[in-house]
Design an enzyme around this catalytic site. Structure first.
Site, short mmCIF file in Angstrom:
data_model
loop_
_atom_site.label_atom_id
_atom_site.label_comp_id
_atom_site.label_asym_id
_atom_site.label_seq_id
_atom_site.Cartn_x
_atom_site.Cartn_y
_atom_site.Cartn_z
N TYR A 90 8.96 5.71 5.04
CA TYR A 90 8.94 7.07 4.51
C TYR A 90 10.34 7.66 4.36
CZ TYR A 90 3.87 7.35 4.71
OH TYR A 90 2.53 7.15 4.48
N LYS A 135 3.72 -5.04 14.06
CA LYS A 135 3.78 -6.35 13.39
C LYS A 135 5.15 -6.96 13.67
CE LYS A 135 1.63 -8.48 10.71
NZ LYS A 135 0.87 -9.73 11.01
N ASP A 168 -2.91 -6.27 12.73
CA ASP A 168 -4.04 -6.91 12.05
C ASP A 168 -5.18 -7.18 13.03
OD1 ASP A 168 -2.36 -8.74 13.27
OD2 ASP A 168 -2.26 -10.15 11.59
N ASP A 192 -0.44 5.75 9.27
CA ASP A 192 -1.10 6.32 8.09
C ASP A 192 -2.40 5.55 7.81
OD1 ASP A 192 -1.38 7.88 5.72
OD2 ASP A 192 -0.56 6.22 4.56
N ASP A 196 -6.63 6.74 8.68
CA ASP A 196 -7.72 6.84 7.70
C ASP A 196 -8.93 6.05 8.18
OD1 ASP A 196 -6.04 8.31 5.95
OD2 ASP A 196 -6.96 7.37 4.19
C1 IPM Z 1 -1.06 11.60 4.96
C2 IPM Z 1 -0.89 11.38 3.48
C3 IPM Z 1 0.60 11.37 3.12
C4 IPM Z 1 1.23 10.23 3.89
C5 IPM Z 1 0.92 11.30 1.62
C6 IPM Z 1 0.31 12.48 0.87
C7 IPM Z 1 2.39 11.23 1.37
O1 IPM Z 1 -1.52 10.22 3.08
O2 IPM Z 1 -0.68 12.68 5.45
O3 IPM Z 1 -1.59 10.73 5.64
O4 IPM Z 1 1.23 9.09 3.43
O5 IPM Z 1 1.73 10.49 4.98
MN MN Z 2 -2.57 9.18 4.73
#
Ligand code: IPM
Ligand code: MN
Length: 301
Positions: A90, A135, A168, A192, A196
């Protein structure tokens, strides 16, 4: 504040320097919506607003709890992701040539240590196992640093049952059964992805909250609450979005500011609304965004 894709498309402005300075020095906390819009294909506004705030305010810790609500996942599941929020790939350094592309990932000891320390403290507080996702078998330098610092902290926190795992293998174990996990620490990129996945255990992207903070607090404003989800442009303006992720993010913010009763009241109102059958479309219900918001507000003391 108006900053986002709409404002960018109208004015060419992402986050002006004066607004950034105002956010940094003039406020105690930020509640952030979501960014991302297909009309800005290079995501410049997302980068210059969200990533700038995370990096500029040194919001190292991104806390993403996964706790199913009534009817949205296995009861009793409670795991928490601590994602480093400012570094790794990032840092957006790299290059694109016709046949070669490079994304640099930078990891620094102070930020990694801050993130890991927060995760160790939280795991100790909850009496739960701490897992580091890495990793280092491939990313020898960057994730090698993570493993080394993790081992150093392990020696300082004998009360925490801690284990470093290849990401993994961790993902495979998580999908098979998330219940043995308590706290997961990860770098920006893995965190990230993992957050999710963990959101999916608890109702999906619509319900997942997050909070970012700067434990070393160099600025007045050192905390930002935002839902884990993106801006969902396909359903924007159609009264379909689930407001729960955003509302639960405010609860995390209240707790961080020391307003525990207020945080609990918000979380209980959300749970009560769901228990009483109020659900948005993503959860198989019929409530629109506004009706869901009302159902929660009605249940606040
Ligand atoms: C999150 C989002 C962001 C990230 C994007 C929008 C840049 O996916 O907050 O998880 O990757 O951090
Ligand atoms: Mn995200």
């Amino acid at each position: 504040m108006p900053y986002g894709a709409e404002h960018f498309l109208a004015t060419g402005e992402t986050l002006p320097e004066a607004a950034y300075a105002d956010l940094r020095d003039g406020f105690d906390a930020i509640l952030f919506g979501a960014v991302g819009d297909p009309r800005v294909p290079d995501g410049r506004h997302a980068e210059e607003i969200l990533l700038r705030l995370r990096q500029g305010l040194e919001l190292t810790i991104n806390f993403r709890p996964c706790r199913p609500l009534p009817g949205t996942g296995p009861e009793g599941l409670h795991l928490e992701v601590f994602r480093e929020n400012t570094e790794g790939p990032y840092c957006l350094q790299g290059s694109t040539e016709p046949d070669r592309a490079v994304d640099l990932a930078v990891h620094t000891a102070p930020a990694v240590r801050r993130l890991l320390e927060a995760a160790f403290v939280r795991a100790a507080q909850r009496g739960r196992v701490l897992t580091l996702a890495h990793k280092a078998n491939v990313l020898k330098h960057g994730h090698g640093l993570w493993v080394r610092l993790f081992q150093e902290l392990q020696a300082l926190h004998p009360e925490v049952s801690a284990r470093a795992m290849h990401a993994d293998a961790l993902l495979c174990a998580l999908v098979q059964d998330p219940r043995p996990f308590g706290v997961i620490a990860a770098d920006n990129y893995l965190g990230d992805l993992i957050s999710d996945l963990t959101a999916a255990f608890a109702g999906g992207m619509g319900t997942a909250p997050s909070l970012s903070w700067a434990p070393h607090r160099p600025f007045r404003c050192a905390v930002l609450a935002e839902p884990v989800h993106g801006s969902a442009p396909d359903i924007a303006g159609r009264n379909l979005a689930n407001p729960v992720g955003m509302i639960l993010s405010t609860a995390l913010l209240f707790r961080h500011l020391g307003w525990e009763p207020e945080a609990m009241a918000v979380e209980e109102a959300v749970a009560a609304a769901l228990r009483d059958g109020a659900k948005t479309h993503d959860l198989g219900g019929t409530h629109g965004t506004a009706a869901m918001g009302r159902a929660i507000r009605e249940r606040l003391p």
